[in-house]
Design a protein around this motif. Structure first.
Motif, PDB file in Angstrom:
ATOM      1  N   ASP A  55       0.719  -1.199   0.066  1.00 55.91           N
ATOM      2  CA  ASP A  55       0.036  -0.041   0.023  1.00 55.91           C
ATOM      3  C   ASP A  55       0.913   1.214   0.024  1.00 55.91           C
ATOM      4  O   ASP A  55       1.583   1.412   0.957  1.00 55.91           O
ATOM      5  N   GLN A  56       0.652   2.005  -1.116  1.00 56.95           N
ATOM      6  CA  GLN A  56       1.639   3.108  -1.250  1.00 56.95           C
ATOM      7  C   GLN A  56       1.161   4.274  -0.056  1.00 56.95           C
ATOM      8  O   GLN A  56       2.118   5.197   0.123  1.00 56.95           O
ATOM      9  N   ARG A  57       0.113   4.068   0.493  1.00 56.47           N
ATOM     10  CA  ARG A  57      -0.428   5.137   1.688  1.00 56.47           C
ATOM     11  C   ARG A  57       0.495   5.018   2.875  1.00 56.47           C
ATOM     12  O   ARG A  57       0.453   5.952   3.406  1.00 56.47           O
ATOM     13  N   ARG A  94       9.902   9.362  -1.329  1.00 57.10           N
ATOM     14  CA  ARG A  94       9.079   8.453  -0.868  1.00 57.10           C
ATOM     15  C   ARG A  94       8.451   7.748  -1.891  1.00 57.10           C
ATOM     16  O   ARG A  94       8.403   6.462  -1.765  1.00 57.10           O
ATOM     17  N   ARG A  95       8.295   8.097  -3.165  1.00 59.45           N
ATOM     18  CA  ARG A  95       7.792   7.256  -4.169  1.00 59.45           C
ATOM     19  C   ARG A  95       8.995   6.187  -4.770  1.00 59.45           C
ATOM     20  O   ARG A  95       8.546   5.151  -5.010  1.00 59.45           O
ATOM     21  N   PHE A  98       9.056   3.425  -2.270  1.00 60.82           N
ATOM     22  CA  PHE A  98       7.715   2.564  -2.334  1.00 60.82           C
ATOM     23  C   PHE A  98       8.103   1.700  -3.400  1.00 60.82           C
ATOM     24  O   PHE A  98       7.946   0.477  -3.575  1.00 60.82           O
ATOM     25  N   GLU A  99       8.683   2.180  -4.493  1.00 60.43           N
ATOM     26  CA  GLU A  99       8.885   1.299  -5.881  1.00 60.43           C
ATOM     27  C   GLU A  99       9.996   0.206  -5.306  1.00 60.43           C
ATOM     28  O   GLU A  99       9.777  -0.895  -5.628  1.00 60.43           O
ATOM     29  N   VAL A 121      -2.245   1.695  -5.125  1.00 64.86           N
ATOM     30  CA  VAL A 121      -1.327   2.588  -5.649  1.00 64.86           C
ATOM     31  C   VAL A 121      -2.138   3.938  -5.550  1.00 64.86           C
ATOM     32  O   VAL A 121      -3.267   4.139  -5.980  1.00 64.86           O
ATOM     33  N   SER A 122      -1.562   4.967  -5.376  1.00 66.48           N
ATOM     34  CA  SER A 122      -2.011   6.262  -5.201  1.00 66.48           C
ATOM     35  C   SER A 122      -1.356   7.282  -6.041  1.00 66.48           C
ATOM     36  O   SER A 122      -2.031   8.537  -6.079  1.00 66.48           O
ATOM     37  N   LEU A 126       3.094   5.915 -11.512  1.00 63.27           N
ATOM     38  CA  LEU A 126       3.358   4.410 -11.077  1.00 63.27           C
ATOM     39  C   LEU A 126       2.721   3.330 -11.990  1.00 63.27           C
ATOM     40  O   LEU A 126       2.659   2.388 -11.548  1.00 63.27           O
ATOM     41  N   SER A 130       3.138  -0.581 -11.670  1.00 64.60           N
ATOM     42  CA  SER A 130       2.015  -1.393 -11.388  1.00 64.60           C
ATOM     43  C   SER A 130       1.502  -2.465 -12.232  1.00 64.60           C
ATOM     44  O   SER A 130       1.320  -3.496 -11.665  1.00 64.60           O
TER      45      SER A 130
END
Length: 321
Positions: A55-57, A94-95, A98-99, A121-122, A126, A130
């Motif tokens: 979860d990207q959140r 942060r992106r 996450f990746e 994904v937010s 991406l 994804s």
């Protein structure tokens, strides 16, 4: 005589791996991975957890979104530019984190089956990554699959990513042979998806579609629970509704359907009876010509109707709001 464990002793770590995997399955994947810092016993437990929740959140803090600088006044442009650059740099870091994280928990050579795989994904940027994560997740033949494209803030309008099993799974349709629960959000579903749902998901029982673009018939001989909803958008300046259609819904196409939940969707103009549906809930239908469809649910033991603008005759088993 049984010895009483000393206070503060780590009894959780003495549980067998199978039980610890159940414990870790209740956490999102980032939290599960962080348990590797507890002790040597926990270092590699997360790698074989049967449920992945990426979860990207977890990488987006609300405080970061609130740091958008105000429009600068006279003489403050340099301060504004500096603050904006700092925020964008933080978002980029942060992106990337996450990746890297998603690629780590979904290794290319991962082969053990999953009980559940959830991806949220937010960010629009991406999409390509994804596709890779969905493909790797499907390769693990999950029993439950959830793919959601959400929004960083509640007032952003929807954006959609095209989805079908052939493209998502790299053409390997056998990957859906164990799939029982499928939840999709913020996706555009192609005609291929509608065909695959009927022919390539032999044990599917639960389908939930939220804010998805789909105009093709839904058909499944095994489907028991169907939930479809559009999207309500509101902020301090405007109120708007985004209704969804789901093509035709034929009782013959879903003969095992037991539960039906429709929220802000365009109801089909049909009286074909759903004899197997026991529980039905309909909220905010997009037009008033829905009485014909309501007649098709006359066999339901529980029928919940909300936010209708037309008068519906209420029986002892019907709830109207």
């Amino acid at each position: 005589m049984e010895t009483v464990p000393a206070a503060g002793r780590d009894r959780l770590s003495h549980l067998p791996d199978c039980l610890l995997h159940i414990v870790l399955s209740s956490l999102r994947s980032r939290q599960a991975v962080q348990t590797c810092l507890l002790s040597r016993r926990w270092r590699h437990l997360w790698r074989l957890v049967p449920c992945l929740d990426v979860d990207q959140r977890d990488f987006l803090l609300s405080v970061d979104r609130d740091r958008e600088p105000d429009f600068p006044g006279r003489g403050a442009s340099d301060v504004y530019k500096k603050a904006r650059k700092e925020r964008l740099d933080t978002e980029m870091k942060r992106r990337r984190s996450f990746e890297d994280f998603a690629d780590s928990v979904l290794p290319l050579n991962g082969t053990w089956p999953l009980d559940a795989y959830r991806l949220h994904v937010s960010e629009r940027d991406l999409r390509e990554a994804s596709s890779r994560w969905i493909r790797r997740g499907l390769a693990r033949r999950p029993v439950e699959l959830s793919v959601a494209y959400g929004y960083v803030t509640h007032h952003e309008y929807p954006w959609h990513y095209s989805f079908d099993f052939i493209s998502a799974g790299g053409g390997a349709l056998h990957l859906t042979s164990r799939l029982r629960k499928l939840h999709l959000s913020g996706l555009t579903l192609s005609r291929k998806f509608a065909e695959e749902l009927r022919s390539e998901c032999p044990v599917l029982e639960d389908l939930k579609l939220v804010d998805c673009e789909h105009d093709h018939p839904i058909a499944s001989l095994t489907l028991k629970r169907l939930h479809i909803e559009g999207r309500y958008h509101s902020d301090s300046y405007s109120y708007s509704y985004s209704y969804r259609s789901f093509g035709s819904l034929d009782p013959i196409a879903v003969p095992a359907l037991v539960s039906l939940n429709l929220h802000m969707v365009c109801l089909p103009d049909s009286e074909d009876e759903f004899q197997s549906v026991a529980v039905a809930s309909i909220t905010y239908p997009c037009y008033d010509a829905s009485n014909r469809f309501l007649k098709s649910l006359r066999k339901a033991s529980v029928l919940e109707l909300r936010s209708f603008t037309t008068t519906v005759r209420q029986s002892s088993r019907t709830s109207c709001n």
